[in-house]
Write a protein that holds these residues in place. Structure first.
Motif, PDB file in Angstrom:
ATOM      1  N   GLN A 185       0.835  -1.208   0.000  1.00  0.00           N
ATOM      2  CA  GLN A 185       0.000   0.000   0.000  1.00  0.00           C
ATOM      3  C   GLN A 185       0.865   1.251   0.000  1.00  0.00           C
ATOM      4  O   GLN A 185       0.590   2.205  -0.722  1.00  0.00           O
ATOM      5  N   ALA A 186       1.932   1.264   0.800  1.00  0.00           N
ATOM      6  CA  ALA A 186       2.831   2.422   0.828  1.00  0.00           C
ATOM      7  C   ALA A 186       3.489   2.626  -0.528  1.00  0.00           C
ATOM      8  O   ALA A 186       3.661   3.760  -0.985  1.00  0.00           O
ATOM      9  N   MET A 187       3.838   1.537  -1.187  1.00  0.00           N
ATOM     10  CA  MET A 187       4.441   1.639  -2.509  1.00  0.00           C
ATOM     11  C   MET A 187       3.445   2.257  -3.499  1.00  0.00           C
ATOM     12  O   MET A 187       3.798   3.154  -4.273  1.00  0.00           O
ATOM     13  N   VAL A 188       2.216   1.796  -3.474  1.00  0.00           N
ATOM     14  CA  VAL A 188       1.184   2.347  -4.349  1.00  0.00           C
ATOM     15  C   VAL A 188       0.995   3.834  -4.051  1.00  0.00           C
ATOM     16  O   VAL A 188       0.939   4.665  -4.958  1.00  0.00           O
ATOM     17  N   ASP A 189       0.913   4.180  -2.778  1.00  0.00           N
ATOM     18  CA  ASP A 189       0.676   5.565  -2.371  1.00  0.00           C
ATOM     19  C   ASP A 189       1.798   6.522  -2.787  1.00  0.00           C
ATOM     20  O   ASP A 189       1.574   7.720  -2.898  1.00  0.00           O
ATOM     21  N   THR A 190       2.994   5.988  -2.982  1.00  0.00           N
ATOM     22  CA  THR A 190       4.129   6.840  -3.353  1.00  0.00           C
ATOM     23  C   THR A 190       4.479   6.744  -4.834  1.00  0.00           C
ATOM     24  O   THR A 190       5.535   7.208  -5.249  1.00  0.00           O
TER      25      THR A 190
ATOM     26  N   MET B  92       4.969   3.960  -6.638  1.00  0.00           N
ATOM     27  CA  MET B  92       5.843   2.840  -6.963  1.00  0.00           C
ATOM     28  C   MET B  92       5.021   1.625  -7.407  1.00  0.00           C
ATOM     29  O   MET B  92       5.257   0.503  -6.985  1.00  0.00           O
ATOM     30  N   GLY B  93       4.054   1.865  -8.288  1.00  0.00           N
ATOM     31  CA  GLY B  93       3.158   0.798  -8.724  1.00  0.00           C
ATOM     32  C   GLY B  93       3.865  -0.373  -9.380  1.00  0.00           C
ATOM     33  O   GLY B  93       3.565  -1.528  -9.107  1.00  0.00           O
ATOM     34  N   LYS B  94       4.809  -0.079 -10.261  1.00  0.00           N
ATOM     35  CA  LYS B  94       5.551  -1.151 -10.939  1.00  0.00           C
ATOM     36  C   LYS B  94       6.276  -2.029  -9.924  1.00  0.00           C
ATOM     37  O   LYS B  94       6.242  -3.260 -10.001  1.00  0.00           O
ATOM     38  N   GLU B  95       6.917  -1.407  -8.955  1.00  0.00           N
ATOM     39  CA  GLU B  95       7.645  -2.142  -7.922  1.00  0.00           C
ATOM     40  C   GLU B  95       6.686  -2.937  -7.027  1.00  0.00           C
ATOM     41  O   GLU B  95       6.993  -4.048  -6.607  1.00  0.00           O
ATOM     42  N   ALA B  96       5.524  -2.341  -6.748  1.00  0.00           N
ATOM     43  CA  ALA B  96       4.520  -3.034  -5.936  1.00  0.00           C
ATOM     44  C   ALA B  96       4.042  -4.299  -6.638  1.00  0.00           C
ATOM     45  O   ALA B  96       3.912  -5.359  -6.021  1.00  0.00           O
ATOM     46  N   LYS B  97       3.790  -4.187  -7.932  1.00  0.00           N
ATOM     47  CA  LYS B  97       3.346  -5.344  -8.712  1.00  0.00           C
ATOM     48  C   LYS B  97       4.417  -6.439  -8.703  1.00  0.00           C
ATOM     49  O   LYS B  97       4.112  -7.619  -8.511  1.00  0.00           O
ATOM     50  N   GLU B  98       5.656  -6.054  -8.892  1.00  0.00           N
ATOM     51  CA  GLU B  98       6.755  -7.031  -8.862  1.00  0.00           C
ATOM     52  C   GLU B  98       6.886  -7.685  -7.487  1.00  0.00           C
ATOM     53  O   GLU B  98       7.167  -8.876  -7.388  1.00  0.00           O
ATOM     54  N   THR B  99       6.674  -6.895  -6.436  1.00  0.00           N
ATOM     55  CA  THR B  99       6.755  -7.450  -5.082  1.00  0.00           C
ATOM     56  C   THR B  99       5.679  -8.502  -4.863  1.00  0.00           C
ATOM     57  O   THR B  99       5.941  -9.566  -4.303  1.00  0.00           O
TER      58      THR B  99
END
Length: 127
Positions: free
Chosen positions: A54-59, A61-68
């Motif tokens: 959620q923090a990644m999405v909020d900042t 970092m959607g691509k990184e969130a998806k990879e995570t």
């Protein structure tokens, strides 16, 4: 942000983002630094990874969130999970309440984390 004993954790950076203690750009910066720090304390369970995503999405970092999500929850699937485990560390197959990841507790709300994000943010997770 770093504590007085210089410990960096995914949790502390995540909570600062979610509590809006830092702005979007600074949040992205502190999360990125934590992720790049080999000494940073990582989450020990899908519970905290939900908030990290959620923090990644909020900042932004959607691509990184998806990879995570693909790597973390997908890693459980690759190791034979047909439901998601209570505790999982991709680098330690023996981290579980029973000292072996496949022998774990399987009924936790954070098992739905991938589906939650896929449905809530289709522009990120359904591409």
């Amino acid at each position: 942000m770093v504590s007085k004993d210089k410990q960096v954790s995914y949790a502390s950076q995540t909570w600062m983002v979610l509590a809006k203690v830092v702005g979007k750009e600074q949040g992205r910066e502190i999360l990125s630094r934590a992720f790049a720090d080999p000494k940073a304390v990582k989450p020990g369970s899908p519970y905290l990874y939900h908030y990290v995503i959620q923090a990644m999405v909020d900042t932004g970092m959607g691509k990184e969130a998806k990879e995570t999500i693909k790597n973390y929850w997908g890693g459980m699937v690759q190791k034979g999970a047909d439901t998601f485990w209570e505790v999982y560390d991709p680098d330690n197959d023996f981290i579980s309440p029973y000292q072996f990841a496949p022998i774990n507790s399987y009924c936790h709300a954070w098992s739905c984390t991938p589906i939650y994000f896929i449905r809530k943010y289709p522009e990120i997770f359904q591409k």
